[in-house]
Enzyme design. Structure first.
Site, PDB file in Angstrom:
ATOM      1  N   ASP A 342      58.959 125.749  35.639  1.00  0.00           N
ATOM      2  CA  ASP A 342      60.259 125.730  34.985  1.00  0.00           C
ATOM      3  C   ASP A 342      60.036 125.830  33.482  1.00  0.00           C
ATOM      4  O   ASP A 342      58.928 125.678  32.986  1.00  0.00           O
ATOM      5  CB  ASP A 342      61.133 124.553  35.430  1.00  0.00           C
ATOM      6  CG  ASP A 342      60.708 123.245  34.807  1.00  0.00           C
ATOM      7  OD1 ASP A 342      59.530 123.146  34.437  1.00  0.00           O
ATOM      8  OD2 ASP A 342      61.542 122.343  34.711  1.00  0.00           O
ATOM      9  N   PHE A 409      76.847 116.177  32.582  1.00  0.00           N
ATOM     10  CA  PHE A 409      76.143 117.443  32.774  1.00  0.00           C
ATOM     11  C   PHE A 409      75.499 117.487  34.155  1.00  0.00           C
ATOM     12  O   PHE A 409      74.917 116.508  34.600  1.00  0.00           O
ATOM     13  CB  PHE A 409      75.049 117.602  31.718  1.00  0.00           C
ATOM     14  CG  PHE A 409      74.100 118.731  32.028  1.00  0.00           C
ATOM     15  CD1 PHE A 409      74.516 120.050  31.900  1.00  0.00           C
ATOM     16  CD2 PHE A 409      72.817 118.474  32.496  1.00  0.00           C
ATOM     17  CE1 PHE A 409      73.657 121.092  32.211  1.00  0.00           C
ATOM     18  CE2 PHE A 409      71.957 119.513  32.809  1.00  0.00           C
ATOM     19  CZ  PHE A 409      72.378 120.818  32.662  1.00  0.00           C
ATOM     20  N   THR A 410      75.625 118.602  34.850  1.00  0.00           N
ATOM     21  CA  THR A 410      74.818 118.807  36.053  1.00  0.00           C
ATOM     22  C   THR A 410      74.210 120.202  35.982  1.00  0.00           C
ATOM     23  O   THR A 410      74.736 121.091  35.310  1.00  0.00           O
ATOM     24  CB  THR A 410      75.634 118.715  37.361  1.00  0.00           C
ATOM     25  OG1 THR A 410      76.458 119.881  37.466  1.00  0.00           O
ATOM     26  CG2 THR A 410      76.482 117.470  37.420  1.00  0.00           C
ATOM     27  N   GLU A 412      74.182 122.276  38.276  1.00  0.00           N
ATOM     28  CA  GLU A 412      75.042 123.252  38.962  1.00  0.00           C
ATOM     29  C   GLU A 412      76.128 123.777  38.030  1.00  0.00           C
ATOM     30  O   GLU A 412      76.363 124.964  37.947  1.00  0.00           O
ATOM     31  CB  GLU A 412      75.704 122.635  40.204  1.00  0.00           C
ATOM     32  CG  GLU A 412      74.851 122.670  41.444  1.00  0.00           C
ATOM     33  CD  GLU A 412      73.992 121.435  41.563  1.00  0.00           C
ATOM     34  OE1 GLU A 412      74.180 120.524  40.713  1.00  0.00           O
ATOM     35  OE2 GLU A 412      73.132 121.370  42.449  1.00  0.00           O
ATOM     36  N   ARG A 414      76.246 123.412  34.703  1.00  0.00           N
ATOM     37  CA  ARG A 414      75.690 123.832  33.402  1.00  0.00           C
ATOM     38  C   ARG A 414      76.633 123.528  32.249  1.00  0.00           C
ATOM     39  O   ARG A 414      76.744 124.298  31.297  1.00  0.00           O
ATOM     40  CB  ARG A 414      75.402 125.324  33.412  1.00  0.00           C
ATOM     41  CG  ARG A 414      74.068 125.610  34.042  1.00  0.00           C
ATOM     42  CD  ARG A 414      73.752 127.033  33.917  1.00  0.00           C
ATOM     43  NE  ARG A 414      74.013 127.527  35.234  1.00  0.00           N
ATOM     44  CZ  ARG A 414      73.483 128.539  35.838  1.00  0.00           C
ATOM     45  NH1 ARG A 414      72.726 129.231  35.242  1.00  0.00           N
ATOM     46  NH2 ARG A 414      73.712 128.888  37.046  1.00  0.00           N
ATOM     47  N   MET A 415      77.336 122.447  32.364  1.00  0.00           N
ATOM     48  CA  MET A 415      78.379 122.156  31.390  1.00  0.00           C
ATOM     49  C   MET A 415      78.551 120.638  31.346  1.00  0.00           C
ATOM     50  O   MET A 415      78.290 119.952  32.327  1.00  0.00           O
ATOM     51  CB  MET A 415      79.671 122.824  31.892  1.00  0.00           C
ATOM     52  CG  MET A 415      80.774 122.930  30.909  1.00  0.00           C
ATOM     53  SD  MET A 415      81.974 124.178  31.469  1.00  0.00           S
ATOM     54  CE  MET A 415      82.729 123.353  32.848  1.00  0.00           C
ATOM     55  N   SER A 416      78.992 120.117  30.208  1.00  0.00           N
ATOM     56  CA  SER A 416      79.354 118.701  30.143  1.00  0.00           C
ATOM     57  C   SER A 416      80.498 118.563  29.158  1.00  0.00           C
ATOM     58  O   SER A 416      80.819 119.518  28.440  1.00  0.00           O
ATOM     59  CB  SER A 416      78.145 117.873  29.682  1.00  0.00           C
ATOM     60  OG  SER A 416      77.710 118.302  28.411  1.00  0.00           O
ATOM     61  N   LYS A 428      81.155 121.667  26.583  1.00  0.00           N
ATOM     62  CA  LYS A 428      80.060 122.434  25.991  1.00  0.00           C
ATOM     63  C   LYS A 428      79.115 122.784  27.127  1.00  0.00           C
ATOM     64  O   LYS A 428      79.007 122.044  28.117  1.00  0.00           O
ATOM     65  CB  LYS A 428      79.335 121.598  24.928  1.00  0.00           C
ATOM     66  CG  LYS A 428      78.607 120.378  25.482  1.00  0.00           C
ATOM     67  CD  LYS A 428      77.677 119.779  24.459  1.00  0.00           C
ATOM     68  CE  LYS A 428      76.663 118.840  25.104  1.00  0.00           C
ATOM     69  NZ  LYS A 428      77.224 117.626  25.674  1.00  0.00           N
ATOM     70  N   ASP A 560      59.841 118.728  36.910  1.00  0.00           N
ATOM     71  CA  ASP A 560      59.981 117.328  36.533  1.00  0.00           C
ATOM     72  C   ASP A 560      61.368 116.778  36.821  1.00  0.00           C
ATOM     73  O   ASP A 560      61.548 115.589  36.961  1.00  0.00           O
ATOM     74  CB  ASP A 560      59.648 117.142  35.051  1.00  0.00           C
ATOM     75  CG  ASP A 560      60.494 118.019  34.147  1.00  0.00           C
ATOM     76  OD1 ASP A 560      61.304 118.816  34.671  1.00  0.00           O
ATOM     77  OD2 ASP A 560      60.361 117.922  32.924  1.00  0.00           O
TER      78      ASP A 560
HETATM   79  N1  LIG Z   1      73.620 118.230  28.150  1.00  0.00           N
HETATM   80  C1  LIG Z   1      74.088 119.440  28.391  1.00  0.00           C
HETATM   81  N2  LIG Z   1      75.404 119.671  28.311  1.00  0.00           N
HETATM   82  C2  LIG Z   1      75.872 120.884  28.565  1.00  0.00           C
HETATM   83  N3  LIG Z   1      75.142 121.924  28.923  1.00  0.00           N
HETATM   84  C3  LIG Z   1      73.840 121.774  29.039  1.00  0.00           C
HETATM   85  C4  LIG Z   1      73.251 120.515  28.776  1.00  0.00           C
HETATM   86  N4  LIG Z   1      71.909 120.655  28.974  1.00  0.00           N
HETATM   87  C5  LIG Z   1      71.703 121.924  29.328  1.00  0.00           C
HETATM   88  N5  LIG Z   1      72.857 122.609  29.365  1.00  0.00           N
HETATM   89  C6  LIG Z   1      73.038 123.990  29.747  1.00  0.00           C
HETATM   90  O1  LIG Z   1      72.759 124.143  31.124  1.00  0.00           O
HETATM   91  C7  LIG Z   1      71.722 125.080  31.332  1.00  0.00           C
HETATM   92  C8  LIG Z   1      70.882 124.674  32.497  1.00  0.00           C
HETATM   93  O2  LIG Z   1      70.178 123.479  32.211  1.00  0.00           O
HETATM   94  P1  LIG Z   1      69.030 122.984  33.166  1.00  0.00           P
HETATM   95  O3  LIG Z   1      68.473 121.728  32.623  1.00  0.00           O
HETATM   96  O4  LIG Z   1      69.456 123.036  34.567  1.00  0.00           O
HETATM   97  O5  LIG Z   1      68.001 124.121  33.052  1.00  0.00           O
HETATM   98  P2  LIG Z   1      66.945 124.368  31.932  1.00  0.00           P
HETATM   99  O6  LIG Z   1      66.508 123.051  31.417  1.00  0.00           O
HETATM  100  O7  LIG Z   1      67.453 125.360  30.981  1.00  0.00           O
HETATM  101  O8  LIG Z   1      65.864 125.050  32.746  1.00  0.00           O
HETATM  102  P3  LIG Z   1      64.551 124.405  33.330  1.00  0.00           P
HETATM  103  O9  LIG Z   1      64.544 122.931  33.055  1.00  0.00           O
HETATM  104  O10 LIG Z   1      64.634 124.744  34.761  1.00  0.00           O
HETATM  105  O11 LIG Z   1      63.511 125.138  32.618  1.00  0.00           O
HETATM  106  C9  LIG Z   1      70.998 125.128  30.017  1.00  0.00           C
HETATM  107  O12 LIG Z   1      70.389 126.351  29.830  1.00  0.00           O
HETATM  108  C10 LIG Z   1      72.116 124.913  29.003  1.00  0.00           C
HETATM  109  O13 LIG Z   1      72.771 126.121  28.765  1.00  0.00           O
HETATM  110 MG   LIG Z   2      65.787 121.167  32.981  1.00  0.00          MG
END
Ligand SMILES: Nc1ncnc2c1ncn2[C@@H]1O[C@H](COP(=O)(O)OP(=O)(O)OP(=O)(O)O)[C@@H](O)[C@H]1O
Ligand SMILES: [Mg+2]
Ligand SMILES: [K+]
Length: 724
Positions: A342, A409-410, A412, A414-416, A428, A560
């Site tokens: 990742d 934030f989740t 799935e 990708r937003m919080s 965001k 992780d």
């Molecule tokens: N705290 C947050 N609030 C809102 N959006 C977030 C937040 N953290 C991450 N994102 C958005 O969600 C996306 C996906 O996050 P996620 O942690 O699932 O994957 P990643 O960390 O980018 O990838 P990986 O950990 O698999 O390398 C991010 O690319 C970012 O655009």
């Molecule tokens: Mg991640």
């Protein structure tokens, strides 16, 4: 500024790690002291109940017992019987019996030495398991109010903690059990389990939330939810692992054992038909000689070293701070063809921090900062925390009376965000999801704004940054895009070289990320991976692995996060980072205590080395057995069939000396090969067919030639024994 210093720290830690690893490498050699320490265990293993699980060595054990009996009764029955028409001295049977016991003993030594190396480590680990007192919070209300928590807390013994219990741990205290931090941030001394003296940061919310029982909190205070039962903790598992108590034969080992047992049965038939074939010409071959012949023929070398090779493989991983929960995973690592990593925290350092607020036209910087910070005020992820920090640095302060509904934030969504009491909603997140949220409201976004936003997003992405788009919906239902937050992360150094090495091993590296394709592409190029998968949800990761596996690939993955857990469980080799969440650590079949994803290269190397070592020693063993046979048969029967004397190319002295020399050679070859079994055959990154060809030559040919030389030399000494 703080970023550079933390980078520097990271780098220093890596240097230290390399140092330690090199030390471990030297240590993983083989010393005569280890051999001496293994002697008592080797003696204990002479017990037949220990032996029967290894069919080849069990046959030797039975042979040793039988010849010992014979040695006792022979004198009473009028001395040893002549064998195959040749006279043998009275000492023949006792000496053969002695060397057969030595053969079993040497095999035991191999296993005991391999096991012994984990014992010292287990002792140190056991000390961290000591009982501590835990501050159990009976009614936890998630405010982080230390005084209130203290009011409802009681002291209990760590041995009484149950899964789901909430405890608080303050600077200076030992963490009473494994768990996830649900509130707070602390620096933790994990040297007890990792051997790493530099403290590590553990915090709630992100992918660094897991803590291990027996490690010590150095600063601050954390609230931890316990995730394991006493007696079934991470350290307990580690101890069982390094002690070898949890060791089970792997499917490959079982298959090889069956093959070796079948070969042994075939050779037993061969040996038992010797007499019916030979009797018409001469006196029958004695039982002692038959036993000796059988032991020479069956694959005792690999039979003796097989389990040591497996244990040593696991141990080599432990030396490199990797805990393999199953031997099967170690073997699978040797055959891995696809490696998934990742992005955040694996390929990058993972401290993704906000570095700039970029508003679109018509929005003031203040407005964007306020919205971004409000939506992050209750976001515990490192990203959220860093946004608040940057906003505060730019003069923003949180009104004391701000309240609202938190949208967490989740991976799935990708937003919080945050829904304020007055009806205002702030979000965001990833560009695509926030745009979808804006569109869902039927909002009209001016073309100029959406073009500007796209440009901001793609600019950040092309630099390898993560853009977080911020949008706001007023109580009246008016939805506006406000701008973008630039999250920066740094690609770890030296990765391209490591991925190149993997390529040479025939392994394809794929980066998987939840980030957008542009960011993914930029980082993938900088890191030098072969391929990438962007905007991946946990399901996508899982599906990708399944697809690879259906195509016949063995997949390794490092991760992780909790969102990595399903994929870690599905992968053939799932390496969880020790810094990660408990969910990830539970799901994987290996844990890297150094949390260094490039460690996978070493894991693969060790896996390959294990398979190659086992293959090489099997080849050697079988070639050796066949050669031994041809080396001694002419000498054994030269009394009866003088023509065979011409085939006695080593000029073995007599039938008795030929048989004894072969048995001695058979036994000491085990001792000579223990270091190789433990250290492993050298592995160089090259095509599998090259390795196979090379090893067939070295170990196949070597296996054929060495008995002729070895037995010849031993015979020179054996002939000095009176009567031989
Ligand atoms: N705290 C947050 N609030 C809102 N959006 C977030 C937040 N953290 C991450 N994102 C958005 O969600 C996306 C996906 O996050 P996620 O942690 O699932 O994957 P990643 O960390 O980018 O990838 P990986 O950990 O698999 O390398 C991010 O690319 C970012 O655009
Ligand atoms: Mg991640
Ligand atoms: K043998």
């Amino acid at each position: 500024m703080s970023n550079t210093s933390s980078l520097q720290r990271d780098r220093e830690r890596l240097d230290k790690k390399t140092e330690r690893r090199n030390a471990a490498r030297n240590q993983s050699g083989f010393s005569w002291a280890q051999l001496r320490e293994a002697l008592p265990d080797a003696a204990r293993k002479l017990n037949p109940t220990e032996q029967w699980r290894n069919p080849v060595m069990f046959i030797v054990w039975v042979g040793a017992a039988l010849t010992t009996l014979l040695a006792i009764v022979e004198p009473m029955l009028g001395g040893p019987t002549a064998s195959g028409g040749a006279e043998v001295p009275w000492s023949f049977t006792p000496i053969i019996a002695l060397w057969l016991w030595a053969t079993v003993f040497f095999a035991n030594i191999a296993e005991a030495v391999a096991e012994g190396r984990g014992k010292a480590q287990a002792e140190t680990l056991k000390q961290t398991r000591s009982n501590t007192m835990a501050t159990l919070i009976e009614h936890y209300d998630a405010t982080g109010d230390a005084a209130a928590e203290r009011a409802t807390s009681i002291q209990v013994s760590s041995a009484e903690l149950k899964i789901g219990d909430i405890v608080t741990v303050t600077a200076g205290e030992l963490i009473p059990g494994d768990g996830d931090i649900i509130w707070g941030i602390a620096s933790v001394d994990e040297s007890a389990i990792t051997g790493e003296s530099a403290p590590v940061v553990r915090e709630s919310g992100g992918d660094r939330s897991a803590v291990t029982g027996g490690t010590r909190v150095l600063s601050d205070r954390i609230v931890v939810r316990i995730t394991s039962k006493p007696g079934a903790t991470f350290v307990d598992r580690m101890i069982a692992l390094v002690e070898g108590a949890a060791r089970q034969k792997t499917p490959n080992e079982i298959a090889l054992n069956i093959l070796l047992a079948s070969l042994s049965i075939i050779f037993m038939v061969v040996v038992l038909t010797l007499n019916p074939m030979a009797t018409y010409a001469a006196a029958p071959v004695s039982v002692t000689v038959l036993v000796a012949l059988l032991v020479c023929l069956i694959p005792t070398t690999i039979g003796a070293l097989l389990s040591a090779i497996g244990i040593a493989g696991m141990d080599r991983l432990v030396q490199r701070n990797v805990l393999a929960m199953s031997g099967r995973a170690v073997e699978a690592a040797g055959d891995v063809t696809t490696l998934l990593l990742d992005k955040t925290g694996t390929i990058t350092y993972g401290n993704r921090r906000a570095s700039a607020f970029l508003p679109v036209d018509g929005v003031s910087e203040q407005e964007l900062i306020r919205a971004a910070a409000l939506s992050s005020a209750a976001d515990p992820t490192p990203e959220g925390v860093s946004i608040v920090e940057l906003a505060e640095k730019q003069g923003w302060t949180l009104d004391a009376d701000v309240d609202g509904e938190v949208v967490p934030f989740t991976a799935e969504t990708r937003m919080s965000g945050l829904d304020l009491p007055d009806g205002t909603q702030i979000r965001k997140g990833a560009g695509s999801t926030v745009s979808a949220w804006v569109q869902d409201a039927g909002a009209h976004v001016p073309v100029s704004i959406s073009i500007q936003l796209d440009r901001l997003v793609s600019d950040i992405s092309q630099q390898g940054g993560t853009p977080l788009v911020v949008a706001q919906r007023s109580a009246e239902g008016e939805t506006r895009l406000l701008g973008v937050v630039h999250l920066k992360d740094v690609v770890k150094e030296g990765l391209p070289a490591k991925f190149k090495e993997l390529r040479a091993m025939g392994i394809r590296t794929v980066m998987i990320t939840g980030d957008n394709p542009l960011t993914a592409k930029a980082i993938a190029e900088e890191a030098g991976v072969d391929d990438f998968l962007a905007e991946a949800t946990p399901e996508d990761k899982l599906a990708y692995i399944k697809k690879e596996q259906e195509g016949g690939n063995l997949v390794a993955m490092t991760g992780d996060g909790t969102n990595d857990a399903p994929a870690l469980a599905q992968a053939d080799v799932g390496v969880a980072m020790n810094t990660g969440t408990s969910a990830a650590k539970e799901a994987g079949n290996m844990v890297d205590l150094d949390s260094d994803p490039s460690k996978l290269i070493e894991i693969v190397r060790i896996g390959k080395q294990l398979l190659i070592t086992r293959g090489a020693l099997t080849t050697f063993s079988i070639a050796n057995d066949v050669a031994k046979y041809f080396a001694i048969i002419p000498a054994m029967f030269m009394g009866v069939f003088p023509q065979l004397g011409a085939l006695n190319i080593m000029g073995l002295h007599s039938p008795a000396s030929a048989v004894l020399s072969a048995i001695i050679f058979n036994a000491i070859v085990i001792i000579f090969l223990i270091p190789l079994a433990l250290r492993g055959v050298k592995y160089r990154a090259t095509a599998a067919s090259n390795i196979l060809a090379r090893n067939l030559t070295i170990y196949g040919l070597g296996g054929i030639i060495t008995p002729f030389i070895g037995i010849g030399l031993i015979d020179l000494l054996v002939r000095l024994i009176p009567g031989f």
